[in-house]
Design a protein around this motif. Structure first.
Motif, mmCIF file in Angstrom:
data_model
loop_
_atom_site.group_PDB
_atom_site.id
_atom_site.type_symbol
_atom_site.label_atom_id
_atom_site.label_comp_id
_atom_site.label_asym_id
_atom_site.label_seq_id
_atom_site.Cartn_x
_atom_site.Cartn_y
_atom_site.Cartn_z
ATOM 1 N N LEU B 191 44.754 33.111 32.911
ATOM 2 C CA LEU B 191 44.335 33.299 34.051
ATOM 3 C C LEU B 191 44.187 31.658 34.312
ATOM 4 O O LEU B 191 44.700 31.010 34.771
ATOM 5 N N PRO B 192 43.112 31.148 33.223
ATOM 6 C CA PRO B 192 42.832 30.042 33.450
ATOM 7 C C PRO B 192 43.993 28.674 33.309
ATOM 8 O O PRO B 192 43.196 27.899 33.531
ATOM 9 N N ILE B 225 44.480 38.272 32.245
ATOM 10 C CA ILE B 225 42.764 37.328 31.901
ATOM 11 C C ILE B 225 42.916 37.546 30.899
ATOM 12 O O ILE B 225 42.812 39.110 30.672
ATOM 13 N N PRO B 226 42.032 36.083 29.983
ATOM 14 C CA PRO B 226 41.481 37.039 29.015
ATOM 15 C C PRO B 226 40.155 37.280 28.442
ATOM 16 O O PRO B 226 39.647 37.113 29.289
ATOM 17 N N ILE B 227 40.474 39.118 27.904
ATOM 18 C CA ILE B 227 39.007 39.329 27.575
ATOM 19 C C ILE B 227 39.032 39.531 25.807
ATOM 20 O O ILE B 227 39.587 39.552 25.346
ATOM 21 N N ALA B 228 37.825 39.864 26.097
ATOM 22 C CA ALA B 228 37.190 40.070 24.260
ATOM 23 C C ALA B 228 38.151 40.958 23.795
ATOM 24 O O ALA B 228 38.992 42.092 24.357
ATOM 25 N N SER B 233 40.168 46.911 28.730
ATOM 26 C CA SER B 233 40.658 46.301 30.404
ATOM 27 C C SER B 233 38.998 46.128 31.020
ATOM 28 O O SER B 233 38.133 46.739 30.695
ATOM 29 N N LEU B 234 40.005 45.922 32.097
ATOM 30 C CA LEU B 234 38.739 45.243 33.340
ATOM 31 C C LEU B 234 39.178 46.417 33.807
ATOM 32 O O LEU B 234 39.693 46.947 34.465
ATOM 33 N N ILE B 242 39.160 38.858 40.567
ATOM 34 C CA ILE B 242 39.531 37.693 39.907
ATOM 35 C C ILE B 242 40.562 37.203 40.433
ATOM 36 O O ILE B 242 40.497 35.355 39.968
ATOM 37 N N HIS B 246 40.614 33.570 41.220
ATOM 38 C CA HIS B 246 41.149 31.642 40.669
ATOM 39 C C HIS B 246 42.239 30.939 41.676
ATOM 40 O O HIS B 246 41.716 29.666 41.425
#
Lengths: 249, 249
Positions: B191-192, B225-228, B233-234, B242, B246
Motif C-alpha cells: 500500500l505505501p 498492507i505490510p504487517i509484521a 492479519s488485520l 487504512i 491512504h
C-alpha cells in the motif's frame, strides 16, 4: 474420570474466572476454542491446565499439560461462546518486564471501554510492531474473553501492562520517547503532515470522550486524522490503527 | 392511547422487522435510540412513524411524524438493546440512484459477515468521502440493528447499494474506474507504494477468506498492507479504513 457436577469445586473456581475481580485475585484467565488455545500454547504464556469436553480428542502436543474432562453440561456452564468447540485453557496471566532500552514504540490507551475495540487495537499493535501497550486505568480488562477473541490471538504476542498513564508517560519522557496524543486541540497536526519515526508513544482515548485533558497535557504534540465534515468521528480501533500504520511507514 | 398488548397487530408487524427477510419484503427497518433517531431524522431517509415508550417526552421537531406510544413491556419486546432509551423510528429503506458521472470513489465489499465490521467500514467510508459502497452478495444486511449501531449514524449519509459484485465491477470498468482488490497474489503492491488518486474502486473481502478469486480476477491491480511476520492479519474494518485513508491523501 469426567467431572459431571457443576457444584464440583474445580468447576466453581474455573467459572469464577469469568469475572475480572477473580482473574485479578487468582492470576489466571480462560482461553477458549481451538485456534486461541493453540495460539496461547505456542506463545510465551503458561497454560496451567486444559478443560476438555467429553469425547473430544486432543492433539498429541498437549500431552504434557494437565487435562480435565467434563460433561457437555458442565462445559456449557464454563463456555463463553454460543457454539463451543469443547476446549478451554486455563492460562496464567503474563508479567512483562519492561526494558526501557528496547521499548521504542509504545501505544497508550486512555479508557478504551469496548472489548472489541481493545481486541482490534491489540491485533493492529502486533501487526505494526508496537513494543509495548500501556492500558491506562479505566480501560477494559484485556483478559476479558471478548477482548481475547477480538485479538485473534495477537494478545499472546504483544507485550502489555496495566497501570496509571500519568506515571507511564513520566517514565517514557525520561527515556526521551516523544509522546503524541490524538486530540483536536489548537496545536494538533493533521496526521499526513507528521513524518514517520522510529521512536514514539501514541495515546488514543475513550470511545466517547477521547483522551482526557490531563493526559493530553503530558503529550509533547497532538495529531488528528482529517475526515469529512459530515462525519462525526472514526471508530477508535480504526483511528489507532491508521496512526500506527502511518508511523510505521 | 397506549398500545398495551404484544399481540397488537402493529406490534407484531414491527417485531417482524427484526428479521432480514421481513425487512426485505416490507422495505422498512427499525432505528433505535435518541442519537440514531436524530441522525436518521436529519438525513434524506424517510421516517414512517415513531414508537415511543410511555412517559417519554419527544422533542418538538418530531411533531409532524406519526407517533405510537407503547407500554414498557411492549417496548422491551421491540427493543434490540439491553438498556433501551424508549424511542424507535420505523424508517423507509433508501433507494439510491447511482449517477456514474459523479461516482468516482467506490468501496466494494465481498462477503463481510460481522455486523460490527460492516458498521465500522461504513463509518470510515463516510469519513474518507467514498461516493458509493457496493455490498456484494454474502455481505451482512446493512439494515441489521447491530450494523446501524456500529455506523453511529454514518449509514444515513453514505450512499450504498446491495447487489452482485461482478455486475457492478463490469459497470465501473465501463466508466474507466481503476479497480483495486486487497489480496496477496503475485502482482500485489504494498500500500505505501501505491500513490493516492481521485478515482478508484477498492475491494475488501470476507473476514476469513478475503476477496474471492473470481472477484480478484476482475481487479486491475491488487494491493496489501505490510504487517509484521508474526501477525496473521488485520481486522477487515481496520484494513479497509487504512486503504481508504491512504487513497484519500
Amino acid at each position: 474420570m469426567i467431572i459431571e457436577s457443576k457444584q464440583n469445586e474445580r468447576v466453581k473456581q474455573w467459572k469464577k474466572l469469568h469475572k475480572r475481580k477473580n482473574r485479578d485475585a487468582d492470576g489466571y484467565l480462560l482461553v477458549e476454542g481451538w485456534h486461541l488455545v493453540e495460539e496461547v500454547f505456542h506463545s510465551n504464556w503458561s497454560i496451567k491446565e486444559l478443560i476438555v469436553k467429553e469425547a473430544t480428542t486432543l492433539p498429541k502436543e498437549y500431552d504434557d499439560i494437565k487435562q480435565f474432562y467434563v460433561t457437555d453440561a458442565v462445559f456449557r456452564e464454563l463456555s463463553q461462546t454460543e457454539t463451543n468447540q469443547g476446549i478451554i485453557a486455563v492460562a496464567e496471566k503474563p508479567n512483562y518486564q519492561v526494558d526501557a532500552q528496547t521499548t521504542q514504540k509504545v501505544l497508550c490507551l486512555d479508557g478504551i471501554q469496548d472489548p472489541g475495540n481493545l481486541g482490534t487495537i491489540m491485533r493492529s499493535a502486533l501487526a505494526f510492531q508496537i513494543d509495548l501497550i500501556v492500558l491506562g486505568t479505566g480501560t477494559v480488562d484485556p483478559f476479558n474473553d471478548k477482548v481475547i477473541r477480538a485479538t485473534q490471538g495477537a494478545i499472546f504476542q504483544v507485550p502489555f501492562v496495566q497501570g496509571d498513564l500519568t506515571d507511564w508517560l513520566t517514565e517514557l519522557k525520561k527515556n526521551d520517547i516523544p509522546i503524541w496524543a490524538t486530540a483536536l486541540d489548537e496545536r494538533a497536526q493533521p496526521l499526513p503532515h507528521v513524518s514517520a519515526r522510529d521512536q514514539y508513544a501514541i495515546i488514543v482515548g475513550n470511545e466517547g470522550s477521547g483522551v482526557s485533558k490531563t493526559v493530553i497535557d503530558q503529550a509533547d504534540e497532538t495529531l488528528y486524522i482529517p475526515i469529512a465534515e459530515q462525519s462525526e468521528s472514526l471508530n477508535v480501533g480504526v483511528a489507532a490503527s491508521i496512526v500506527l500504520y502511518h508511523f510505521q511507514q
